[in-house]
Design an enzyme around this catalytic site. Structure first.
Site, PDB file in Angstrom:
ATOM      1  N   CYS A   1     -48.288  14.843   9.586  1.00 26.67           N
ATOM      2  CA  CYS A   1     -48.001  15.862   8.579  1.00 26.67           C
ATOM      3  C   CYS A   1     -48.510  17.251   8.954  1.00 26.67           C
ATOM      4  O   CYS A   1     -48.065  18.247   8.390  1.00 26.67           O
ATOM      5  CB  CYS A   1     -48.584  15.445   7.239  1.00 26.67           C
ATOM      6  SG  CYS A   1     -48.018  13.827   6.673  1.00 26.67           S
TER       7      CYS A   1
ATOM      8  N   HIS B   1     -48.535  21.782   3.208  1.00 24.98           N
ATOM      9  CA  HIS B   1     -47.935  20.461   3.329  1.00 24.98           C
ATOM     10  C   HIS B   1     -48.151  19.754   2.000  1.00 24.98           C
ATOM     11  O   HIS B   1     -49.250  19.771   1.434  1.00 24.98           O
ATOM     12  CB  HIS B   1     -48.616  19.661   4.436  1.00 24.98           C
ATOM     13  CG  HIS B   1     -48.353  18.186   4.308  1.00 24.98           C
ATOM     14  ND1 HIS B   1     -47.081  17.667   4.308  1.00 24.98           N
ATOM     15  CD2 HIS B   1     -49.186  17.136   4.130  1.00 24.98           C
ATOM     16  CE1 HIS B   1     -47.150  16.355   4.146  1.00 24.98           C
ATOM     17  NE2 HIS B   1     -48.421  16.002   4.035  1.00 24.98           N
TER      18      HIS B   1
ATOM     19  N   ASN C   1     -42.803  13.435   0.311  1.00 25.61           N
ATOM     20  CA  ASN C   1     -43.593  13.804   1.482  1.00 25.61           C
ATOM     21  C   ASN C   1     -42.699  13.727   2.725  1.00 25.61           C
ATOM     22  O   ASN C   1     -42.331  12.642   3.165  1.00 25.61           O
ATOM     23  CB  ASN C   1     -44.784  12.852   1.619  1.00 25.61           C
ATOM     24  CG  ASN C   1     -45.672  13.185   2.808  1.00 25.61           C
ATOM     25  OD1 ASN C   1     -45.340  14.003   3.643  1.00 25.61           O
ATOM     26  ND2 ASN C   1     -46.826  12.533   2.868  1.00 25.61           N
TER      27      ASN C   1
END
Length: 327
Positions: free
Chosen positions: A113, A254, A284
């Site tokens: 991520c 993020h 996500n």
């Protein structure tokens, strides 16, 4: 001193939507349960036959168009992904070929991520030293094929998508990417992993039977870790540039979980409304999350010249970091 700046942004998300109501029919969960714990309502799922490189190319073309840059003028392509088209070669070389960016060297980086933030930091170094003038940074993930759709701890979270950023030199003093700050703690590697398919557990019937080729996650530990280290990373960026939380115009983060973002901003002292949130619509998307959010905020006219943009991301590893930019 030459700094790097963002010349163009782009994003792509597949057309197919998977809603919380759809998930209710697949596993033991509810829309309320998912929304309260994550903030997610829908996520995009790649079409059959669609690949990570396909999504990345769509995002890249949008970013190149905004930057008024031809693919053949790129010096470098960095792709943050843990879901490449194949283990070998890199997703970046496939993207280079599809774009026709024949003059660019290209490679993948694996920071999950945090991949796009790590990629921006690398691009910044090449631009500052004069080794590159046009760099394409991409975050692209096709996580729907790495998820165990019977595991409600993970399948509710992730979506597919890609975001892209074209970076180049900025000669105007005080503008551009002011600093980046990267960190890793490998002792937390078990928090988020795909244990099978590598040299530790090569692909086998045992790997498939135990679903070691799918994402495994300890969400509780990730949450505790994230809300501890991300405030430190944001404050590190502010202190490095002699700035305070009230100087921040916008936050691009993020987005893994709405509660993480809210907790981090509260601890730093930055109002929630300064953060561009789209987690409810995308879920996500790992390395794609930050550049997708940046592109949306940019195209919405949210980012104005001179604004201080704070960025943060955290991913498997754990790998995390922050960045500060004057737009």
């Amino acid at each position: 001193m030459t700094t790097s700046s963002i010349l163009g942004t782009g994003a792509y998300a597949p057309k197919k939507l998977l809603t919380n109501q759809d998930l209710e029919k697949m596993i033991a969960t509810t829309d309320q349960w998912i929304t309260e714990r994550t903030g997610i309502k829908t996520r995009h799922i790649a079409a059959e036959g669609e690949t990570t490189s396909d999504m990345a190319v769509c995002a890249a073309r949008a970013a190149l168009a905004m930057a008024e840059t031809r693919a053949e003028d790129l010096d470098m392509i960095i792709v943050g992904t843990i879901s490449a088209d194949m283990p070998l070669p890199s997703c970046a070389v496939i993207i280079q070929a599809k774009l026709g960016a024949r003059n660019a060297f290209a490679f993948d980086l694996s920071a999950a991520c945090a991949g796009s933030l790590y990629g921006m930091s690398i691009a910044d170094q090449f631009i500052r030293t004069g080794k590159a003038r046009r760099v394409l940074v991409i975050g692209a993930e096709l996580l729907s094929r790495l998820i165990d759709w019977n595991d409600r701890n993970t399948c509710i979270l992730f979506g597919d998508g890609a975001g892209a950023i074209v970076m180049g030199p900025c000669e105007e003093p005080g503008r551009g990417l002011l600093s980046t700050h990267l960190h890793t703690d490998g002792t937390t590697a078990d928090f988020l992993k795909i244990p099978g398919g590598g040299s530790l557990h090569p692909q086998s019937e045992e790997v498939l039977a135990n679903k070691w080729h799918k994402v495994a996650m300890n969400g509780r530990e990730i949450y505790k870790f994230a809300i501890r280290v991300l405030p430190l990373a944001l404050n590190e960026a502010l202190e490095a540039n002699g700035l305070k939380p009230e100087n921040v115009s916008h936050v691009i983060a993020h987005q893994a979980n709405a509660r993480i973002v809210e907790s981090v901003l509260e601890r730093v002292g930055i109002p929630q409304d300064k953060c561009w949130m789209n987690l409810d619509r995308y879920g996500n998307t790992s390395s794609a999350s930050l550049p997708i959010s940046l592109d949306e905020a940019n195209r919405a006219g949210r980012l104005q010249k001179g604004d201080i943009i704070a960025m943060m991301a955290i991913g498997a590893g754990m790998a995390w970091g922050s960045a500060l930019m004057r737009w």
